[in-house]
Design a protein around this motif. Structure first.
Motif, PDB file in Angstrom:
ATOM      1  N   ASP A  44      -3.094   8.763   1.348  1.00 55.17           N
ATOM      2  CA  ASP A  44      -2.916   7.347   1.030  1.00 55.17           C
ATOM      3  C   ASP A  44      -1.990   6.672   2.033  1.00 55.17           C
ATOM      4  OD1 ASP A  44      -4.543   7.567  -1.173  1.00 55.17           O
ATOM      5  OD2 ASP A  44      -2.897   7.612  -2.625  1.00 55.17           O
ATOM      6  N   ARG A  45      -0.913   7.375   2.426  1.00 54.19           N
ATOM      7  CA  ARG A  45       0.024   6.812   3.395  1.00 54.19           C
ATOM      8  C   ARG A  45      -0.642   6.634   4.761  1.00 54.19           C
ATOM      9  NH1 ARG A  45       3.191   9.989   0.188  1.00 54.19           N
ATOM     10  NH2 ARG A  45       3.104  11.816   1.537  1.00 54.19           N
ATOM     11  N   ARG A  66       3.882   1.519  -1.175  1.00 58.88           N
ATOM     12  CA  ARG A  66       4.547   1.597  -2.471  1.00 58.88           C
ATOM     13  C   ARG A  66       3.632   2.255  -3.512  1.00 58.88           C
ATOM     14  NH1 ARG A  66       5.647  -3.701  -3.418  1.00 58.88           N
ATOM     15  NH2 ARG A  66       7.397  -3.565  -1.991  1.00 58.88           N
ATOM     16  N   HIS A  67       2.310   2.002  -3.388  1.00 58.69           N
ATOM     17  CA  HIS A  67       1.358   2.539  -4.359  1.00 58.69           C
ATOM     18  C   HIS A  67       0.707   3.847  -3.911  1.00 58.69           C
ATOM     19  CE1 HIS A  67       1.596  -1.774  -5.472  1.00 58.69           C
ATOM     20  NE2 HIS A  67       1.633  -1.247  -6.681  1.00 58.69           N
ATOM     21  N   ALA A  68       1.085   4.347  -2.741  1.00 58.12           N
ATOM     22  CA  ALA A  68       0.506   5.599  -2.237  1.00 58.12           C
ATOM     23  C   ALA A  68       0.979   6.778  -3.085  1.00 58.12           C
ATOM     24  CB  ALA A  68       0.907   5.805  -0.787  1.00 58.12           C
ATOM     25  N   THR A  69       0.058   7.682  -3.368  1.00 58.46           N
ATOM     26  CA  THR A  69       0.405   8.841  -4.181  1.00 58.46           C
ATOM     27  C   THR A  69       0.408  10.145  -3.394  1.00 58.46           C
ATOM     28  OG1 THR A  69      -1.908   9.092  -4.828  1.00 58.46           O
ATOM     29  CG2 THR A  69      -0.477   7.800  -6.300  1.00 58.46           C
ATOM     30  N   ASP A  70      -0.177  10.128  -2.186  1.00 59.17           N
ATOM     31  CA  ASP A  70      -0.183  11.339  -1.377  1.00 59.17           C
ATOM     32  C   ASP A  70      -0.199  10.983   0.107  1.00 59.17           C
ATOM     33  OD1 ASP A  70      -2.778  10.492  -0.929  1.00 59.17           O
ATOM     34  OD2 ASP A  70      -3.723  12.130  -2.022  1.00 59.17           O
ATOM     35  N   ARG A  71      -0.196  12.026   0.936  1.00 56.97           N
ATOM     36  CA  ARG A  71      -0.144  11.836   2.379  1.00 56.97           C
ATOM     37  C   ARG A  71      -1.355  11.059   2.901  1.00 56.97           C
ATOM     38  NH1 ARG A  71      -0.088  17.065   6.028  1.00 56.97           N
ATOM     39  NH2 ARG A  71      -2.298  16.920   5.582  1.00 56.97           N
ATOM     40  N   ASP A  86       0.828  -1.209   0.000  1.00 59.60           N
ATOM     41  CA  ASP A  86       0.000   0.000   0.000  1.00 59.60           C
ATOM     42  C   ASP A  86       0.865   1.263   0.000  1.00 59.60           C
ATOM     43  OD1 ASP A  86      -2.243  -1.583   0.000  1.00 59.60           O
ATOM     44  OD2 ASP A  86      -2.732  -1.242   2.121  1.00 59.60           O
TER      45      ASP A  86
END
Length: 111
Positions: free
Chosen positions: A74-75, A67-72, A65
């Motif tokens: 998502d993290r 690795r595929h996060a695009t923004d804060r 997850d």
């Protein structure tokens, strides 16, 4: 695949076979749940190995997850999901051990 077969495969893998969980990338102020290093009452049984397998799966999913996060957001979502899975695994483990008559230790300071 049965859970015992999966567990046997997991235990047979070398320690470096899993991606390391990036605990250093934990968001500031994030309070992670504890992950047990030792089994309750020192008893190594199927419930302990199921717990460890659940933790490994949660960590694997967290790494994916992140690795595929695009923004804060998502993290944060990835870390929140990991927290829920780790907490759920611990509750399941404690519940099963209580059924078998084992209790988790509790320390009380003072009177």
């Amino acid at each position: 695949m049965k859970k015992w077969t999966t567990l046997a495969v997991v235990l047979a893998l070398p320690a470096g076979a899993f991606a390391a969980v990036p605990y250093g990338s934990m968001p500031p102020g994030f309070d992670p749940p504890p992950v047990r290093a030792k089994p309750i009452a020192g008893v190594y049984n199927q419930y302990w190995y199921n717990y460890k397998a659940d933790i490994l799966e949660a960590e694997k999913e967290l790494v994916s997850d992140l690795r595929h996060a695009t923004d804060r957001e998502d993290r944060w979502d990835a870390w929140d999901e990991w927290t829920v899975e780790v907490t759920d695994a611990d509750k399941d483990y404690v519940k099963e051990m209580r059924k078998k008559g084992y209790r988790t230790g509790r320390v009380t300071v003072g009177g």
